[in-house]
Design a protein around this motif. Structure first.
Motif, PDB file in Angstrom:
ATOM      1  N   GLN A 151      16.208  32.197  20.776  1.00  0.00           N
ATOM      2  CA  GLN A 151      16.348  33.416  21.574  1.00  0.00           C
ATOM      3  C   GLN A 151      16.162  33.120  23.060  1.00  0.00           C
ATOM      4  N   LEU A 152      15.196  32.250  23.378  1.00  0.00           N
ATOM      5  CA  LEU A 152      14.977  31.895  24.784  1.00  0.00           C
ATOM      6  C   LEU A 152      16.191  31.161  25.347  1.00  0.00           C
ATOM      7  N   ILE A 153      16.759  30.259  24.564  1.00  0.00           N
ATOM      8  CA  ILE A 153      17.939  29.513  25.007  1.00  0.00           C
ATOM      9  C   ILE A 153      19.079  30.478  25.335  1.00  0.00           C
ATOM     10  N   GLU A 154      19.290  31.478  24.493  1.00  0.00           N
ATOM     11  CA  GLU A 154      20.324  32.479  24.764  1.00  0.00           C
ATOM     12  C   GLU A 154      20.026  33.230  26.056  1.00  0.00           C
TER      13      GLU A 154
ATOM     14  N   LEU B 261      21.051  34.134  31.943  1.00  0.00           N
ATOM     15  CA  LEU B 261      20.623  34.147  33.342  1.00  0.00           C
ATOM     16  C   LEU B 261      21.401  33.114  34.146  1.00  0.00           C
ATOM     17  N   ARG B 262      21.591  31.927  33.578  1.00  0.00           N
ATOM     18  CA  ARG B 262      22.365  30.892  34.265  1.00  0.00           C
ATOM     19  C   ARG B 262      23.771  31.390  34.569  1.00  0.00           C
ATOM     20  N   SER B 263      24.391  32.045  33.615  1.00  0.00           N
ATOM     21  CA  SER B 263      25.742  32.565  33.812  1.00  0.00           C
ATOM     22  C   SER B 263      25.782  33.622  34.909  1.00  0.00           C
ATOM     23  N   ALA B 264      24.733  34.431  34.996  1.00  0.00           N
ATOM     24  CA  ALA B 264      24.684  35.460  36.044  1.00  0.00           C
ATOM     25  C   ALA B 264      24.639  34.823  37.430  1.00  0.00           C
ATOM     26  N   PHE B 265      23.831  33.775  37.584  1.00  0.00           N
ATOM     27  CA  PHE B 265      23.776  33.078  38.874  1.00  0.00           C
ATOM     28  C   PHE B 265      25.089  32.354  39.162  1.00  0.00           C
ATOM     29  N   ALA B 266      25.702  31.771  38.144  1.00  0.00           N
ATOM     30  CA  ALA B 266      26.974  31.071  38.342  1.00  0.00           C
ATOM     31  C   ALA B 266      28.057  32.047  38.800  1.00  0.00           C
ATOM     32  N   ALA B 267      28.061  33.243  38.232  1.00  0.00           N
ATOM     33  CA  ALA B 267      29.045  34.251  38.639  1.00  0.00           C
ATOM     34  C   ALA B 267      28.846  34.634  40.101  1.00  0.00           C
ATOM     35  N   LYS B 268      27.602  34.792  40.515  1.00  0.00           N
ATOM     36  CA  LYS B 268      27.323  35.112  41.917  1.00  0.00           C
ATOM     37  C   LYS B 268      27.702  33.952  42.827  1.00  0.00           C
TER      38      LYS B 268
ATOM     39  N   THR C 241      26.940  27.568  52.173  1.00  0.00           N
ATOM     40  CA  THR C 241      27.430  28.867  51.713  1.00  0.00           C
ATOM     41  C   THR C 241      26.391  29.514  50.809  1.00  0.00           C
ATOM     42  N   LEU C 242      26.441  30.830  50.789  1.00  0.00           N
ATOM     43  CA  LEU C 242      25.573  31.564  49.871  1.00  0.00           C
ATOM     44  C   LEU C 242      25.928  31.209  48.433  1.00  0.00           C
ATOM     45  N   GLY C 243      27.193  30.874  48.210  1.00  0.00           N
ATOM     46  CA  GLY C 243      27.610  30.434  46.885  1.00  0.00           C
ATOM     47  C   GLY C 243      26.917  29.162  46.457  1.00  0.00           C
ATOM     48  N   GLN C 244      26.755  28.228  47.398  1.00  0.00           N
ATOM     49  CA  GLN C 244      26.032  26.998  47.070  1.00  0.00           C
ATOM     50  C   GLN C 244      24.575  27.293  46.713  1.00  0.00           C
ATOM     51  N   GLU C 245      23.977  28.212  47.447  1.00  0.00           N
ATOM     52  CA  GLU C 245      22.578  28.558  47.190  1.00  0.00           C
ATOM     53  C   GLU C 245      22.412  29.106  45.778  1.00  0.00           C
ATOM     54  N   PHE C 246      23.277  30.036  45.409  1.00  0.00           N
ATOM     55  CA  PHE C 246      23.190  30.621  44.072  1.00  0.00           C
ATOM     56  C   PHE C 246      23.658  29.626  43.002  1.00  0.00           C
ATOM     57  N   GLY C 247      24.580  28.747  43.363  1.00  0.00           N
ATOM     58  CA  GLY C 247      25.005  27.717  42.424  1.00  0.00           C
ATOM     59  C   GLY C 247      23.881  26.762  42.084  1.00  0.00           C
ATOM     60  N   SER C 248      23.018  26.496  43.071  1.00  0.00           N
ATOM     61  CA  SER C 248      21.881  25.609  42.792  1.00  0.00           C
ATOM     62  C   SER C 248      20.937  26.243  41.785  1.00  0.00           C
ATOM     63  N   TYR C 249      20.799  27.576  41.828  1.00  0.00           N
ATOM     64  CA  TYR C 249      19.945  28.261  40.859  1.00  0.00           C
ATOM     65  C   TYR C 249      20.527  28.135  39.450  1.00  0.00           C
ATOM     66  N   ALA C 250      21.845  28.277  39.354  1.00  0.00           N
ATOM     67  CA  ALA C 250      22.495  28.125  38.053  1.00  0.00           C
ATOM     68  C   ALA C 250      22.291  26.718  37.501  1.00  0.00           C
ATOM     69  N   THR C 251      22.409  25.717  38.389  1.00  0.00           N
ATOM     70  CA  THR C 251      22.223  24.326  37.958  1.00  0.00           C
ATOM     71  C   THR C 251      20.793  24.071  37.510  1.00  0.00           C
TER      72      THR C 251
END
Length: 472
Positions: free
Chosen positions: A159-162, A167-174, A196-206
């Motif tokens: 459940q945690l993995i899901e 959450l990762r997908s939400a940051f990747a979309a942003k 870019t702000l995209g890079q900042e949010f992309g780092s969170y997804a990573t």
């Protein structure tokens, strides 16, 4: 209230006549007024116990140790629990002395009495189906409870993995949405260089993606069980081949990739896998909490802070300050992280407290890990749904910070050279004017050249692997 008389090794005990639990469970409920959280608070524990008792009964029947009638009654009772019936009968506190014996006996007594009713007997008529002799056959708390905990943890980790992947997908979309928004990166809370702000949010997804791999690695360790080891891992009172067969039955019933520990004596006392999992949960919590700190900083203001992004307003922020809206979702996730970090210390100390052939502190380990997994799963979903997906960018503010920042001259080095960049920086510092304005005024670059240099495509070099991580 009507009562029936039961007894255990302590002596006679009156039990409510309609209760499915028995004397040992009732004693445990009287002894352990600790957290106020009963085992039934975590239904997955009951499912795990039901699958264990079901697998054990089927195995004992195949080995000729348990007759068909009793086996059928136990399997029926376990299926009732798996269908979410009678969970209110699991009344012992999640934290208890006795290495989990009270939880095991709660299951044994409830299953025995459901089975007795199915067979046409009264509750407590244990001559026909006994909690210890039949339901607990070829078992000990010391292999049942750890196996139950591991089955429960696997389900909760899934459940945690899901939730983490959500959450990762939400940051990747942003990250994709904000890929065109130029802003100033910061180190030590000071202007650094553009990004870019995209890079900042992309780092969170990573970051979250990396930790997903760590959780999956920890799950592999949890999949090793010690069923068949009985009291200390020697297999006393379990028939030959029982350990291998019951593990196979459990694998079939749960669908989990369970493996029998190669050394059951070691597995009965070793809690290293819990320490590993707890450390991974702490790692995830620390990193997500850091991300939440960033969201709070980037949205600070709105008039007197950074104000580069807007968090979706979720509730009024003050009882005295009109119009104030606070970053309550990142704040609650911060507090979840603090709880998980504290729980890791509990797991560490409980694991260290093991002595000789058993660690009796596993109930505290169970309570801490299950609490952490539950609040992390819920918190990450909340963060994604009630915060990340609703974030918007203040593009003009981000752009203005870039144009005004002294850090911009670093990005202009390749165009005007170090000496001129230093000159522009010094003048900007003294005059308070923007680097953008001074560069054009001095004729070092035309407005068109500067605009091209400040485009996200020219300003930001993105590693192809970083792009791939955001796309996934």
């Amino acid at each position: 209230m009507n009562f029936r008389k039961e007894h255990d090794c302590i002596g006679p005990k009156e039990v409510p006549a309609e209760a499915l639990y028995g004397a040992q469970t009732l004693r445990a409920s009287e002894n352990f007024h600790i957290t106020g959280i009963p085992v039934s608070h975590y239904p997955q524990i009951i499912y795990s116990l039901a699958n264990i008792k079901k697998a054990a009964a089927i195995t004992n029947n195949e080995l000729g140790k348990l007759d068909d009638e009793k086996t059928e009654a136990i399997v029926f009772a376990c299926n009732e629990l798996l269908d979410d019936k009678y969970h209110d009968q699991f009344i012992v506190d999640i934290i208890q002395g006795g290495a989990g014996t009270s939880t095991n006996m709660n299951a044994n007594e409830v299953i025995a009495n459901i089975g007795l009713g199915h067979m046409g007997f009264k509750y407590g008529e244990y001559d026909h189906l006994h909690p210890n002799i039949h339901v607990n056959m070829a078992q000990s708390t010391n292999d049942v409870y750890p196996t139950c905990l591991r089955l429960t943890l696997i389900a909760k980790m899934n459940q945690l993995i899901e939730s983490m992947d959500y959450l990762r997908s939400a940051f990747a979309a942003k990250s994709r949405e904000f890929s065109h928004v130029l802003k100033m990166g910061r180190t030590q809370l000071q202007d650094a260089v553009p990004m870019t702000l995209g890079q900042e949010f992309g780092s969170y997804a990573t970051m979250i993606g990396e930790d997903l791999d760590r959780v999956r690695e920890a799950k592999k360790l949890i999949c090793e069980i010690n069923m068949g080891g009985t009291a200390i891992g020697t297999g006393l009172n379990a028939p030959p081949k029982y350990a291998q067969i019951v593990t196979e039955k459990l694998r079939d019933l749960t669908g989990f990739k369970l493996e029998l520990a190669p050394d059951l004596v070691e597995a009965t006392q070793d809690t290293g896998a819990y320490v590993q999992l707890s450390g991974v949960l702490k790692r995830v919590a620390v990193k997500v909490s850091k991300i939440c700190n960033d969201l709070r900083l980037l949205s600070s203001g709105p008039r007197c802070g950074l104000n580069e992004i807007n968090l979706p307003p979720m509730a009024p922020g003050s009882s005295i300050m009109p119009g104030k809206v606070n970053p309550i979702i990142p704040e609650v996730v911060n507090q979840i992280a603090f709880t998980v970090i504290g729980g890791d210390m509990t797991v560490t100390m409980a694991a260290e407290a093991g002595q000789l052939e058993l660690n009796v502190m596993e109930p505290a380990i169970a309570a801490s890990l299950l609490n952490s997994l539950t609040i992390m799963r819920r918190g990450f979903r909340t963060l994604a749904d009630r915060c990340v997906t609703g974030i918007t960018a203040n593009e003009d503010i981000c752009r203005r910070y870039v144009e005004n920042s002294i850090g911009l001259v670093t990005a202009l080095n390749p165009y005007i050279g170090y000496e001129k960049s230093t000159e522009v920086a010094n003048e900007a510092l003294k005059s308070g004017r923007s680097v953008y304005e001074i560069v054009i005024e001095k004729g070092y670059m035309s407005k068109e050249e500067l605009e091209k240099a400040l485009s996200p495509e020219s300003m930001v070099q993105v590693h192809p692997l970083s792009l791939e991580a955001v796309r996934k």
